[in-house]
Design a protein around this motif. Structure first.
Motif, PDB file in Angstrom:
ATOM      1  N   ALA A  63       1.852   1.628  -3.488  1.00 13.97           N
ATOM      2  CA  ALA A  63       0.727   2.116  -4.292  1.00 13.97           C
ATOM      3  C   ALA A  63       0.596   3.630  -4.171  1.00 13.97           C
ATOM      4  CB  ALA A  63      -0.566   1.431  -3.859  1.00 13.97           C
ATOM      5  N   ALA A  64       0.801   4.145  -2.946  1.00 16.06           N
ATOM      6  CA  ALA A  64       0.756   5.590  -2.759  1.00 16.06           C
ATOM      7  C   ALA A  64       1.911   6.270  -3.482  1.00 16.06           C
ATOM      8  CB  ALA A  64       0.776   5.928  -1.270  1.00 16.06           C
TER       9      ALA A  64
ATOM     10  N   ASP B  57     -10.007   0.332   3.058  1.00 16.36           N
ATOM     11  CA  ASP B  57     -10.315   0.740   1.689  1.00 16.36           C
ATOM     12  C   ASP B  57     -10.035  -0.412   0.722  1.00 16.36           C
ATOM     13  OD1 ASP B  57     -11.000   2.269  -0.521  1.00 16.36           O
ATOM     14  OD2 ASP B  57      -9.088   3.314  -0.624  1.00 16.36           O
ATOM     15  N   THR B  58     -10.338  -1.651   1.179  1.00 18.54           N
ATOM     16  CA  THR B  58     -10.162  -2.819   0.319  1.00 18.54           C
ATOM     17  C   THR B  58     -11.320  -3.784   0.536  1.00 18.54           C
ATOM     18  OG1 THR B  58      -7.764  -2.641   0.613  1.00 18.54           O
ATOM     19  CG2 THR B  58      -8.581  -4.634  -0.414  1.00 18.54           C
TER      20      THR B  58
ATOM     21  N   SER C 134     -11.703   7.639 -10.551  1.00 24.54           N
ATOM     22  CA  SER C 134     -10.339   7.910 -10.084  1.00 24.54           C
ATOM     23  C   SER C 134     -10.041   6.999  -8.895  1.00 24.54           C
ATOM     24  CB  SER C 134     -10.195   9.384  -9.698  1.00 24.54           C
ATOM     25  OG  SER C 134     -10.514  10.214 -10.791  1.00 24.54           O
ATOM     26  N   ARG C 135      -9.763   5.766  -9.218  1.00 24.31           N
ATOM     27  CA  ARG C 135      -9.653   4.717  -8.191  1.00 24.31           C
ATOM     28  C   ARG C 135      -8.216   4.539  -7.725  1.00 24.31           C
ATOM     29  NH1 ARG C 135     -10.012   0.083 -10.328  1.00 24.31           N
ATOM     30  NH2 ARG C 135     -10.859  -1.050  -8.560  1.00 24.31           N
ATOM     31  N   ARG C 136      -8.063   4.331  -6.411  1.00 22.87           N
ATOM     32  CA  ARG C 136      -6.764   3.901  -5.875  1.00 22.87           C
ATOM     33  C   ARG C 136      -6.424   2.527  -6.433  1.00 22.87           C
ATOM     34  NH1 ARG C 136      -6.087   2.290  -1.255  1.00 22.87           N
ATOM     35  NH2 ARG C 136      -3.929   2.900  -1.016  1.00 22.87           N
TER      36      ARG C 136
ATOM     37  N   ARG D   3      -5.858  -0.330  -5.297  1.00 27.17           N
ATOM     38  CA  ARG D   3      -5.928  -1.153  -4.087  1.00 27.17           C
ATOM     39  C   ARG D   3      -5.622  -2.622  -4.364  1.00 27.17           C
ATOM     40  NH1 ARG D   3     -11.238   0.830  -5.069  1.00 27.17           N
ATOM     41  NH2 ARG D   3     -10.909   2.404  -3.486  1.00 27.17           N
TER      42      ARG D   3
ATOM     43  N   ASP E  50       0.833  -1.204   0.000  1.00 23.55           N
ATOM     44  CA  ASP E  50       0.000   0.000   0.000  1.00 23.55           C
ATOM     45  C   ASP E  50       0.868   1.255   0.000  1.00 23.55           C
ATOM     46  OD1 ASP E  50      -2.775   0.347  -0.250  1.00 23.55           O
ATOM     47  OD2 ASP E  50      -2.928   1.127   1.785  1.00 23.55           O
TER      48      ASP E  50
ATOM     49  N   ASP F 246       1.343   6.119  -7.208  1.00 26.11           N
ATOM     50  CA  ASP F 246       0.285   7.068  -7.529  1.00 26.11           C
ATOM     51  C   ASP F 246      -0.417   6.708  -8.842  1.00 26.11           C
ATOM     52  OD1 ASP F 246      -1.324   9.247  -7.019  1.00 26.11           O
ATOM     53  OD2 ASP F 246       0.025  10.697  -7.950  1.00 26.11           O
TER      54      ASP F 246
ATOM     55  N   THR G  74     -14.311  -0.045  -1.953  1.00 20.95           N
ATOM     56  CA  THR G  74     -13.786   0.518  -0.705  1.00 20.95           C
ATOM     57  C   THR G  74     -14.108  -0.300   0.533  1.00 20.95           C
ATOM     58  OG1 THR G  74     -15.757   1.888  -0.541  1.00 20.95           O
ATOM     59  CG2 THR G  74     -13.830   2.864  -1.601  1.00 20.95           C
TER      60      THR G  74
END
Length: 466
Positions: free
Chosen positions: A93-94, A299-300, A339-341, A343, A90, A97, A136
């Motif tokens: 992932a941040a 958020d998963t 605009s999805r993360r 995850r 994670d 971006d 989410t």
């Protein structure tokens, strides 16, 4: 770039130090919320602030208000702490971006979701041909599943709900157990069906839907569009609806079956609990959380649908500028987000870290620890009111007021954290064991604290009356 590397390293060090202290950190302590708000509510500066200073200020402001939900003695709300590999993924992932809209915005994000989705379906006993939307949480997963249900039952009645909306549509009837999770009702509100669409079906002794009452409701309700919501894991007791018989019953009446399995679907991943979800593959859609029992970051969660075409029809959209849309449904086609993360990276890493055997061990060990809780509290003279079939334990300490006092005392003490609930008209302590790092010693330490605090609150009441 050296400054960026140092900043990220400091952030990782802060996170690692926090995780390292979770074993002995008080789980929950009284917080001065006004002081906490004030620490954050500094005036917005006119000039930029150096990133390293921002990070230090954030840590200083947040630390007093952090709850050790990731620790081994947090037993509230059916949440587990994120595993090491999933947490690290994670972080990546941040840093990467990525926008997980489709394979154009991030080919890697879509590939990770596809691979993790395949593993998830295999573990949970869901058909390999089902679609998977990475959402989410349980709320979003239930909404996606019920959106697919709304689409199909109305299409069967000759109505295109995506084009025509609900005004003038045939009424959709939703049958759901009396002890369904509240997110089901909110999903129905969000989808325009409303809670008045629900025909509430009686629940059995442990909160599961009564098959005979369901059969009667299906028989008496006519042949209009029908959706039935089932549960894999009652939010209080952990009990399971009879999935095989009820799915067959609903399909004989032409209905759609949605299974809310936010935490209970994980029973399928372990040999000793797999029987609880017998027939799960016969449903039409499923909701499941990853940040609960799989110990992924928040958020998963996952929305599964047996009909990928229906799933995409209910959730996707297209526009001329959206390059890459309109192909095989993936990414944002299966969720309510654009605009999805990304995850899926954390999900892939968490599953890869545990493997099939590790997931099974996690589920079975948490169930064994829940039974250890129940045995210890029963031996102490308290009342365990549910059949402990999974990871949920409900405990009474006399009357409602006494139970609430014990729950409040435990939450303030900091040894562990447990929730309170109302079930069958009684106030009860609700214990959920979902963390991969919880040990026998953590349970025994928590039981001892509950016994000590229950005795103290009882003695305090006696003194106040004398």
């Amino acid at each position: 770039m050296d400054e960026l590397r140092e900043l990220f390293r400091r952030a990782a060090d802060h996170a690692a130090d926090y995780r390292r202290t979770l074993v002995e950190r008080p789980v929950g302590v009284p917080v001065d919320q006004a002081a906490l708000n004030e620490a954050f509510a500094v005036g917005l500066p006119a000039a930029p602030t150096p990133p390293e200073q921002v990070l230090a200020e954030l840590v200083a402001a947040a630390e007093p208000g952090l709850v050790a939900t990731a620790g081994p003695r947090y037993f509230g709300f059916v949440v587990g702490g994120a595993s090491p590999a999933a947490t690290a993924a994670d972080m990546l992932a941040a840093g990467w971006d990525q926008i997980a809209f489709n394979a154009v915005t991030s080919p890697a994000a879509v590939a990770a979701e596809a691979a993790a989705g395949t593993w998830l379906k295999d573990l949970l006993g869901i058909p390999a041909t089902a679609s998977v939307g990475f959402v989410t949480g349980g709320q979003a997963a239930n909404t996606a599943g019920l959106a697919a249900a709304r689409h199909q039952v109305l299409a069967d009645a000759g109505w295109d709900v995506e084009r025509r909306g609900l005004l003038g549509a045939p009424p959709v009837r939703v049958l759901a157990g009396a002890e369904r999770h509240a997110t089901v009702d909110r999903s129905l509100r969000l989808l325009g069906l409303g809670t008045d669409a629900v025909t509430q079906v009686a629940a059995g002794p442990q909160g599961t839907i009564d098959p005979e009452a369901l059969a009667a409701a299906l028989r008496d309700g006519g042949t209009g569009p029908t959706v039935v919501c089932l549960q894999a894991g009652n939010v209080n007791t952990g009990a399971f609806d009879e999935l095989r018989t009820t799915c067959d019953l609903v399909h004989r009446h032409g209905g759609w079956v949605h299974v809310d399995g936010a935490f209970g679907l994980w029973a399928a991943a372990a040999p000793s609990t797999r029987h609880l979800v017998d027939g799960v593959e016969a449903a039409d859609s499923w909701a499941c959380d990853g940040h609960k029992w799989l110990n992924l970051p928040y958020d998963t969660a996952f929305a599964f649908c047996a009909r990928p075409d229906v799933h995409a029809a209910a959730m996707s959209y297209a526009a001329a500028y959206l390059v890459g849309s309109g192909g095989v449904p993936a990414g944002a086609d299966l969720t309510a987000e654009s605009s999805r993360r990304a995850r899926g990276f954390a999900a892939w890493a968490g599953l890869r870290e545990l493997g099939r055997d590790g997931v099974a061990v996690l589920v079975e060990r948490c169930c064994a620890l829940a039974r250890r809780f129940a045995d210890g509290l029963t031996a102490a003279g308290f009342e365990v009111v549910n059949d402990v079939v999974l990871n949920q334990v409900l405990v009474g300490f006399g009357d409602d007021a006494a139970t609430d006092r014990v729950v409040a005392a435990v939450q303030t003490d900091g040894t562990c954290w447990v929730g309170g609930t109302t079930w069958r008209g009684r106030r009860l302590m609700r214990i959920s064991v979902s963390n991969a790092t919880t040990t026998d010693a953590d349970v025994d330490r928590s039981v001892a604290a509950i016994r000590r605090l229950a005795r103290r609150t009882s003695e305090g009441m006696l003194h106040s009356r004398s």
